[in-house]
Design an enzyme around this catalytic site. Structure first.
Site, PDB file in Angstrom:
ATOM      1  N   LYS A  22       0.840  -1.206   0.000  1.00 25.68           N
ATOM      2  CA  LYS A  22       0.000   0.000   0.000  1.00 25.68           C
ATOM      3  C   LYS A  22       0.873   1.254   0.000  1.00 25.68           C
ATOM      4  CE  LYS A  22      -3.734  -2.605   2.037  1.00 25.68           C
ATOM      5  NZ  LYS A  22      -4.474  -3.064   3.205  1.00 25.68           N
ATOM      6  N   GLN A  26      -4.285  -1.596   9.463  1.00 27.62           N
ATOM      7  CA  GLN A  26      -4.169  -2.906   8.808  1.00 27.62           C
ATOM      8  C   GLN A  26      -4.801  -4.013   9.654  1.00 27.62           C
ATOM      9  OE1 GLN A  26      -3.071  -3.573   5.648  1.00 27.62           O
ATOM     10  NE2 GLN A  26      -3.747  -5.650   6.044  1.00 27.62           N
ATOM     11  N   ASP A  47     -10.426   3.540   3.950  1.00 25.41           N
ATOM     12  CA  ASP A  47     -10.487   2.101   3.690  1.00 25.41           C
ATOM     13  C   ASP A  47     -11.919   1.591   3.941  1.00 25.41           C
ATOM     14  OD1 ASP A  47      -9.016  -0.103   2.799  1.00 25.41           O
ATOM     15  OD2 ASP A  47      -8.641  -0.845   4.830  1.00 25.41           O
TER      16      ASP A  47
END
Ligand code: NAP
Length: 277
Positions: free
Chosen positions: A51, A95, A118
Site C-alpha cells: 500500500k 491494517q 479504507d
C-alpha cells in the site's frame, strides 16, 4: 469476457498520478495517508508495504505508524484520535488483523468518517448502505468499479453473495442492492447454497475457501466475481466454471489489484474535499 482488474488498476493509477500532480501544482501539497501496522505479522507487513509503495507511485505521502503488538487498546485508540486531529493527514488505514486482545471494531470505529478511506467504520457502512455519500469498503468498491467499467448490467439481476464479513460480503451486498440488483447473502449456515447459486445471474464469492464454488452449481452465462484469495493464488470458485461464465474475474489479477487502488482513490478524494472546503 475477462474482468481484468490488473489492467484497470494500472490505468487508474496513471490517472491518479496525474491528478495528484495537478493538485500539487495547485495547492503545493499532496495527499497524506497514515498506515498503522500493529505487530509484525508477515502478511500484514507485506500488505502495508504494498500500500505504501502504491502511494509512492502516485505521489501520495504515506506516514508509517508501526506499533508494538503489546500495545493496549486505549493506546491504539488514542493514536488513531491523534491522527484524526492531525490536519495534515487525509486518510487512516488500520491494517487488519490486529492482535486479539484489542477490539478491532472499536478501533475501526474510532477512525473519523472523514478519514476512513479504507471504509471500515460502522458509520461509513451505515451511510453508504443508505445511498449517502461516504467512503466505501475498499474491496467492495473495487468490485463495483470493475463491474461498472465493463458495463456489467446489475439492475434487476439476481446476485448471490457468498460470505457476510464486515469488510466484504455485507458491504458488497449493500452496494449491489443500491444498484437495483436483487441480492441474497449466503453464509456458513445457508442450507441450499447450490440451489440458490443455480438461479444467480451474478455470483460474488468471498468465502476464503479454495475452489469452494463448483461449476455444476452455476448457470450458463453467470457473471463470476471471485474475491477469494487463498494460498497458491487460488480463488473461491473452481476455475473450470469460467467455461460457462459470460464474464469472470481471474485470480490473481481480478478483484485483488482493485482494492489498493480504491484506498488511493479515496485518499485523494479526501484531500480534494479538504482543500476545496
Ligand atoms: P471471512 O471474514 O473469513 O468471511 C468468510 C465468510 O464466508 C463468512 O461470512 C462465512 O460465513 C462464509 N462461509 C464460510 N464457509 C462457508 C460455507 N461453507 N458456505 C457458505 N459460506 C461460508 O473472510 P473475508 O475477510 O470476507 O474474506 C473472504 C475471502 O476474500 C478470503 O479468501 C480473503 O483472502 C479474500 N479477500 C480478498 C481481498 C482482496 O483485496 N482481493 C480483500 C479481502 C479479502 P459465517 O459468517 O457464517 O461464518
Amino acid at each position: 469476457m475477462i474482468l481484468d482488474g490488473k489492467t484497470l488498476a494500472k490505468e487508474r493509477e496513471l490517472a491518479l498520478k496525474e491528478e495528484v500532480g495537478t493538485l500539487k501544482e495547485k495547492y503545493n501539497k499532496v495527499p497524506v495517508l497514515a498506515t498503522i501496522l500493529v505487530g509484525d505479522d508477515p502478511a500484514s507487513v507485506t500488505y502495508v508495504r504494498m500500500k505504501e509503495n502504491a502511494c509512492a507511485r502516485v505521489g501520495i505521502e504515506s506516514i508509517h505508524v508501526g506499533l508494538e503488538a503489546s500495545i493496549s487498546e486505549e493506546e491504539l485508540v488514542n493514536k488513531i484520535k491523534e491522527l484524526n486531529d492531525d490536519e495534515n493527514v487525509d486518510g487512516i488505514l488500520l491494517q487488519h488483523p490486529i492482535p486479539k486482545h484489542i477490539d478491532e471494531s472499536r478501533c475501526f470505529d474510532s477512525i473519523g468518517v472523514n478519514k476512513d478511506v479504507d471504509g471500515v467504520n460502522t458509520a461509513s457502512f451505515g451511510a453508504f448502505s443508505h445511498g449517502k455519500e461516504a467512503f466505501k469498503s475498499a474491496t467492495p468498491l473495487g468490485i463495483m468499479t470493475l463491474l461498472e467499467h465493463y458495463n456489467v448490467e446489475l439492475e434487476g439481476k439476481y446476485a448471490v453473495v457468498v460470505g457476510r464479513s464486515a469488510i466484504l460480503g455485507k458491504p458488497v451486498s449493500m452496494l449491489l442492492l443500491n444498484k437495483n440488483a436483487t441480492v441474497t447473502i449466503a453464509h456458513s449456515k445457508t442450507k441450499n447454497l447450490p440451489e440458490l447459486l443455480k438461479q444467480a445471474d451474478i455470483v460474488v464469492a468471498c468465502v476464503g475457501k479454495p475452489e469452494f464454488i463448483k461449476k455444476e452449481w452455476l448457470k450458463e452465462g453467470v457473471v463470476i466475481v471471485d474475491a477469494g484469495y487463498n494460498p497458491g493464488n487460488v480463488g473461491d470458485v473452481s476455475k473450470d466454471a469460467y467455461e460457462i461464465a459470460s464474464a469472470y474475474t481471474p485470480v490473481p489479477g481480478g478483484v485483488g489489484p482493485m482494492t489498493i487502488n480504491m484506498l488511493l482513490t479515496q485518499t485523494v478524494a479526501s484531500f480534494r474535499k479538504k482543500m476545496e472546503k
